[in-house]
Design a protein around this motif. Sequence first.
Motif, PDB file in Angstrom:
ATOM      1  N   SER A 255      -2.309 -51.165  20.924  1.00  0.00           N
ATOM      2  CA  SER A 255      -2.740 -50.101  20.016  1.00  0.00           C
ATOM      3  C   SER A 255      -3.967 -50.553  19.233  1.00  0.00           C
ATOM      4  O   SER A 255      -4.267 -51.744  19.140  1.00  0.00           O
ATOM      5  CB  SER A 255      -1.612 -49.715  19.048  1.00  0.00           C
ATOM      6  OG  SER A 255      -1.178 -50.827  18.300  1.00  0.00           O
ATOM      7  N   ILE A 256      -4.662 -49.578  18.660  1.00  0.00           N
ATOM      8  CA  ILE A 256      -5.909 -49.835  17.944  1.00  0.00           C
ATOM      9  C   ILE A 256      -5.823 -49.241  16.539  1.00  0.00           C
ATOM     10  O   ILE A 256      -5.367 -48.105  16.373  1.00  0.00           O
ATOM     11  CB  ILE A 256      -7.108 -49.210  18.685  1.00  0.00           C
ATOM     12  CG1 ILE A 256      -7.325 -49.897  20.030  1.00  0.00           C
ATOM     13  CG2 ILE A 256      -8.378 -49.284  17.836  1.00  0.00           C
ATOM     14  CD1 ILE A 256      -8.361 -49.195  20.897  1.00  0.00           C
ATOM     15  N   ILE A 257      -6.229 -50.021  15.558  1.00  0.00           N
ATOM     16  CA  ILE A 257      -6.329 -49.523  14.184  1.00  0.00           C
ATOM     17  C   ILE A 257      -7.713 -49.886  13.654  1.00  0.00           C
ATOM     18  O   ILE A 257      -8.095 -51.056  13.647  1.00  0.00           O
ATOM     19  CB  ILE A 257      -5.252 -50.123  13.264  1.00  0.00           C
ATOM     20  CG1 ILE A 257      -3.843 -49.752  13.738  1.00  0.00           C
ATOM     21  CG2 ILE A 257      -5.465 -49.655  11.821  1.00  0.00           C
ATOM     22  CD1 ILE A 257      -2.729 -50.387  12.904  1.00  0.00           C
ATOM     23  N   ILE A 258      -8.453 -48.870  13.218  1.00  0.00           N
ATOM     24  CA  ILE A 258      -9.752 -49.083  12.568  1.00  0.00           C
ATOM     25  C   ILE A 258      -9.664 -48.436  11.189  1.00  0.00           C
ATOM     26  O   ILE A 258      -9.395 -47.242  11.077  1.00  0.00           O
ATOM     27  CB  ILE A 258     -10.903 -48.473  13.380  1.00  0.00           C
ATOM     28  CG1 ILE A 258     -10.975 -49.108  14.781  1.00  0.00           C
ATOM     29  CG2 ILE A 258     -12.230 -48.661  12.637  1.00  0.00           C
ATOM     30  CD1 ILE A 258     -12.028 -48.477  15.679  1.00  0.00           C
ATOM     31  N   LYS A 259      -9.867 -49.230  10.142  1.00  0.00           N
ATOM     32  CA  LYS A 259      -9.755 -48.724   8.776  1.00  0.00           C
ATOM     33  C   LYS A 259     -11.015 -49.044   7.980  1.00  0.00           C
ATOM     34  O   LYS A 259     -11.669 -50.058   8.208  1.00  0.00           O
ATOM     35  CB  LYS A 259      -8.545 -49.359   8.063  1.00  0.00           C
ATOM     36  CG  LYS A 259      -7.197 -48.874   8.551  1.00  0.00           C
ATOM     37  CD  LYS A 259      -6.089 -49.454   7.684  1.00  0.00           C
ATOM     38  CE  LYS A 259      -4.731 -48.875   8.072  1.00  0.00           C
ATOM     39  NZ  LYS A 259      -3.643 -49.411   7.208  1.00  0.00           N
TER      40      LYS A 259
ATOM     41  N   LYS B 145       3.730 -56.788  21.831  1.00  0.00           N
ATOM     42  CA  LYS B 145       2.977 -55.576  21.505  1.00  0.00           C
ATOM     43  C   LYS B 145       1.794 -55.994  20.652  1.00  0.00           C
ATOM     44  O   LYS B 145       1.970 -56.605  19.592  1.00  0.00           O
ATOM     45  CB  LYS B 145       3.848 -54.567  20.746  1.00  0.00           C
ATOM     46  CG  LYS B 145       4.953 -53.956  21.576  1.00  0.00           C
ATOM     47  CD  LYS B 145       5.605 -52.798  20.840  1.00  0.00           C
ATOM     48  CE  LYS B 145       4.639 -51.622  20.723  1.00  0.00           C
ATOM     49  NZ  LYS B 145       5.285 -50.427  20.129  1.00  0.00           N
ATOM     50  N   ILE B 146       0.613 -55.685  21.108  1.00  0.00           N
ATOM     51  CA  ILE B 146      -0.600 -56.149  20.446  1.00  0.00           C
ATOM     52  C   ILE B 146      -1.307 -55.000  19.735  1.00  0.00           C
ATOM     53  O   ILE B 146      -1.513 -53.932  20.316  1.00  0.00           O
ATOM     54  CB  ILE B 146      -1.549 -56.817  21.458  1.00  0.00           C
ATOM     55  CG1 ILE B 146      -0.944 -58.150  21.935  1.00  0.00           C
ATOM     56  CG2 ILE B 146      -2.934 -57.033  20.864  1.00  0.00           C
ATOM     57  CD1 ILE B 146      -1.792 -58.878  22.944  1.00  0.00           C
ATOM     58  N   THR B 147      -1.657 -55.239  18.495  1.00  0.00           N
ATOM     59  CA  THR B 147      -2.458 -54.291  17.725  1.00  0.00           C
ATOM     60  C   THR B 147      -3.824 -54.907  17.460  1.00  0.00           C
ATOM     61  O   THR B 147      -3.924 -55.992  16.878  1.00  0.00           O
ATOM     62  CB  THR B 147      -1.788 -53.948  16.384  1.00  0.00           C
ATOM     63  OG1 THR B 147      -0.520 -53.333  16.629  1.00  0.00           O
ATOM     64  CG2 THR B 147      -2.657 -52.991  15.577  1.00  0.00           C
ATOM     65  N   LEU B 148      -4.878 -54.228  17.900  1.00  0.00           N
ATOM     66  CA  LEU B 148      -6.242 -54.647  17.632  1.00  0.00           C
ATOM     67  C   LEU B 148      -6.680 -53.988  16.332  1.00  0.00           C
ATOM     68  O   LEU B 148      -6.647 -52.766  16.202  1.00  0.00           O
ATOM     69  CB  LEU B 148      -7.161 -54.235  18.780  1.00  0.00           C
ATOM     70  CG  LEU B 148      -6.763 -54.763  20.165  1.00  0.00           C
ATOM     71  CD1 LEU B 148      -7.624 -54.131  21.251  1.00  0.00           C
ATOM     72  CD2 LEU B 148      -6.862 -56.280  20.213  1.00  0.00           C
ATOM     73  N   PHE B 149      -7.077 -54.785  15.371  1.00  0.00           N
ATOM     74  CA  PHE B 149      -7.284 -54.293  14.007  1.00  0.00           C
ATOM     75  C   PHE B 149      -8.685 -54.646  13.521  1.00  0.00           C
ATOM     76  O   PHE B 149      -9.146 -55.777  13.664  1.00  0.00           O
ATOM     77  CB  PHE B 149      -6.245 -54.938  13.088  1.00  0.00           C
ATOM     78  CG  PHE B 149      -6.276 -54.457  11.669  1.00  0.00           C
ATOM     79  CD1 PHE B 149      -5.843 -53.180  11.336  1.00  0.00           C
ATOM     80  CD2 PHE B 149      -6.720 -55.290  10.650  1.00  0.00           C
ATOM     81  CE1 PHE B 149      -5.859 -52.739  10.023  1.00  0.00           C
ATOM     82  CE2 PHE B 149      -6.732 -54.861   9.325  1.00  0.00           C
ATOM     83  CZ  PHE B 149      -6.301 -53.582   9.013  1.00  0.00           C
ATOM     84  N   HIS B 150      -9.355 -53.647  12.952  1.00  0.00           N
ATOM     85  CA  HIS B 150     -10.706 -53.875  12.427  1.00  0.00           C
ATOM     86  C   HIS B 150     -10.878 -53.175  11.089  1.00  0.00           C
ATOM     87  O   HIS B 150     -10.486 -52.029  10.912  1.00  0.00           O
ATOM     88  CB  HIS B 150     -11.764 -53.347  13.403  1.00  0.00           C
ATOM     89  CG  HIS B 150     -13.166 -53.498  12.890  1.00  0.00           C
ATOM     90  ND1 HIS B 150     -13.812 -54.706  12.840  1.00  0.00           N
ATOM     91  CD2 HIS B 150     -14.036 -52.576  12.377  1.00  0.00           C
ATOM     92  CE1 HIS B 150     -15.033 -54.529  12.336  1.00  0.00           C
ATOM     93  NE2 HIS B 150     -15.187 -53.255  12.041  1.00  0.00           N
TER      94      HIS B 150
END
Length: 320
Positions: A98-102, A35-40
């Motif tokens: 999934s994508i997380i942008i913080k 499971k891959i999370t793309l994080f920025h």
Amino acid sequence: MESEKKRILIAVDGSKQSFEAVRYAGLVLPAGRAKITLFHILNLIPEDFSDLRNSFEFLHRTVDFHTWELQQRRSIEDFMEQSVRLLLSQGYSKDAVSIIIKDRKVGIARDIMSEASKGYEALVLGRRGLSDLKGLLFGSIANKLVSHLQQVPVWTVGGHPDPRKILVAMDQSQGALRALEYVGEMLLGSRAELLLFHVSRAMVVPRSGYDGPVLPQQEEYWFEKAQEHFKRAEQEMEAIFNQCIRSMKKKGIDVSRIHTKIVPGVFSRAGAIFGEAQEGGYGTIVVGRRGLSRVEEFVMGRVSSKVLQLAEDMAVWVIQ
């Protein structure tokens, strides 16, 4: 099963090398087991301008920060969409990405470390991103993460590495054994080729004695001692290799794709590891954070550090 999937965090910044890190991770890992999370981390204001934000005169004459921030957000959202499409084309399902942008809170490196510590099995990132000039030998953010994130394996990706061939640098330390066990767990079901590679420690042969140069018969004696030293090291490592391969076979790994190699002692073990990977076409080098000599460096083993510096166009996994 869902519970068996490995959680992978890929820190991205919208750069070409960052996109390459996504490509690499998607190919090296069996799609059904990750499971891959793309994080920025969205750096809303350039740090050099942060003290000037409240200056009306500065804002009026130079830049509309609101517009700049909106452009940055749109740019990274476009990058995320491209990355998701790439992973889907590699066989990942929509619910596995999934994508997380913080927004940035403390700092980019620290914010990434905070997220990586939430149960991920790996942090993946490009060796250099949009700010290449910040670190002449090694990207500044990548360097901080590899040095300080000690509880989570870090994969740095440089160039366009082939994910199908992986070299695992081995010695007799527990760190090296853990690194190999980690590789086996991550690549279960993969068709990647593994090389378990060991460089024996060099035995220093004296070139002179207390009473002058070493005599020919003394040189022969030390040469024989060096050969005996290598033979013992070779036998010990072969036993460890055999034990590791048996263990990996029990876990369901195709051991026909595992090879081993031991080379005599050299004065640059990192150079030998990098040279073998280069010559054999291995796109990935796996190293333990520390080897047998834990006192070599406080944060990271000397060999691991040198391998990271040398392998600019490869992927390097640093395992605790």
